[in-house]
Design a protein around this motif. Sequence first.
Motif, PDB file in Angstrom:
ATOM      1  N   ARG A  43       3.433  -4.576   6.226  1.00  0.00           N
ATOM      2  CA  ARG A  43       2.471  -5.650   6.511  1.00  0.00           C
ATOM      3  C   ARG A  43       2.176  -6.470   5.264  1.00  0.00           C
ATOM      4  NH1 ARG A  43       0.091  -1.719   9.786  1.00  0.00           N
ATOM      5  NH2 ARG A  43      -1.431  -1.160   8.205  1.00  0.00           N
ATOM      6  N   ARG A  44       2.049  -5.793   4.122  1.00  0.00           N
ATOM      7  CA  ARG A  44       1.785  -6.507   2.867  1.00  0.00           C
ATOM      8  C   ARG A  44       2.937  -7.456   2.540  1.00  0.00           C
ATOM      9  NH1 ARG A  44       3.152  -6.509  -2.159  1.00  0.00           N
ATOM     10  NH2 ARG A  44       4.509  -4.706  -2.023  1.00  0.00           N
ATOM     11  N   ARG A  45       4.158  -6.979   2.693  1.00  0.00           N
ATOM     12  CA  ARG A  45       5.328  -7.827   2.428  1.00  0.00           C
ATOM     13  C   ARG A  45       5.398  -8.998   3.391  1.00  0.00           C
ATOM     14  NH1 ARG A  45      10.235  -3.678   0.926  1.00  0.00           N
ATOM     15  NH2 ARG A  45       9.262  -2.842  -0.944  1.00  0.00           N
ATOM     16  N   GLU A  46       5.090  -8.745   4.655  1.00  0.00           N
ATOM     17  CA  GLU A  46       5.095  -9.832   5.633  1.00  0.00           C
ATOM     18  C   GLU A  46       4.047 -10.882   5.273  1.00  0.00           C
ATOM     19  OE1 GLU A  46       4.533  -7.735   9.309  1.00  0.00           O
ATOM     20  OE2 GLU A  46       6.688  -7.381   9.561  1.00  0.00           O
ATOM     21  N   GLU A  47       2.873 -10.439   4.827  1.00  0.00           N
ATOM     22  CA  GLU A  47       1.828 -11.379   4.409  1.00  0.00           C
ATOM     23  C   GLU A  47       2.277 -12.191   3.197  1.00  0.00           C
ATOM     24  OE1 GLU A  47      -1.561  -8.879   3.775  1.00  0.00           O
ATOM     25  OE2 GLU A  47      -1.922  -8.606   5.916  1.00  0.00           O
ATOM     26  N   GLN A  84       4.404   7.461   6.903  1.00  0.00           N
ATOM     27  CA  GLN A  84       4.709   6.420   7.888  1.00  0.00           C
ATOM     28  C   GLN A  84       3.647   5.324   7.841  1.00  0.00           C
ATOM     29  OE1 GLN A  84       4.937   7.926  11.894  1.00  0.00           O
ATOM     30  NE2 GLN A  84       4.930   5.897  12.791  1.00  0.00           N
ATOM     31  N   ARG A  85       2.379   5.709   7.759  1.00  0.00           N
ATOM     32  CA  ARG A  85       1.301   4.714   7.666  1.00  0.00           C
ATOM     33  C   ARG A  85       1.410   3.899   6.390  1.00  0.00           C
ATOM     34  NH1 ARG A  85      -4.481   6.842   9.880  1.00  0.00           N
ATOM     35  NH2 ARG A  85      -3.977   6.691  12.080  1.00  0.00           N
ATOM     36  N   GLU A  86       1.740   4.562   5.288  1.00  0.00           N
ATOM     37  CA  GLU A  86       1.908   3.846   4.019  1.00  0.00           C
ATOM     38  C   GLU A  86       3.052   2.836   4.124  1.00  0.00           C
ATOM     39  OE1 GLU A  86      -0.051   3.795   1.338  1.00  0.00           O
ATOM     40  OE2 GLU A  86      -1.374   5.110   2.472  1.00  0.00           O
ATOM     41  N   GLN A  87       4.149   3.231   4.765  1.00  0.00           N
ATOM     42  CA  GLN A  87       5.278   2.318   4.948  1.00  0.00           C
ATOM     43  C   GLN A  87       4.880   1.138   5.821  1.00  0.00           C
ATOM     44  OE1 GLN A  87       8.236   4.973   6.534  1.00  0.00           O
ATOM     45  NE2 GLN A  87       8.862   5.699   4.509  1.00  0.00           N
TER      46      GLN A  87
END
Length: 182
Positions: free
Chosen positions: A110-114, A102-105
Amino acid sequence: PRKTVLEQMKDMVMALDEDKKVITPTSAPRNAFDIAGSAAGKPASALLDTEQVEEVVSDDQHKLELSVDGEPRAINVNSSPITDYRGNLLARVLVCRDITEQREQERELRRREEELELLKNLQSRFLRHNLRNELNVVRANAELLADMDDRVERERYETIVRKTDQILEWSTKARTIEQLVE
């Protein structure tokens, strides 16, 4: 049936007595912590370090970072006291859920949003730069129209129309990209 349910649970469930020894564990702690045999009767410090044991028994909810088989794991622990009719603590039930995936997802999201925000900013800068340049061409040509003969004025006018149409097309594309990014 109750034993089967407890043995099939993916969450690690165990009770600790007042001496912080494991009583009635499911099989999940044995699998998750790579313990040979049952965890029953073993001190909780056999599963967690002493500081972590103190933290989970003192908080109702706690997050732990563990290393299982050399791999870092994030564990969410809910701790519930079991008391007698006088309020004396008899045991503490720990429900441990592995939240590593879940944390990895969440990190990936967040990476994709950035990345999308960066794309949006780059697109916006590109659009503003091109609009500014094209509008300067339009302005210069419009200012020259007043001083030119008819043939040249017509060419300048056509340039203004062409550049204006290009700006409008970019504006439409930019809005579509912005909607997709949002």
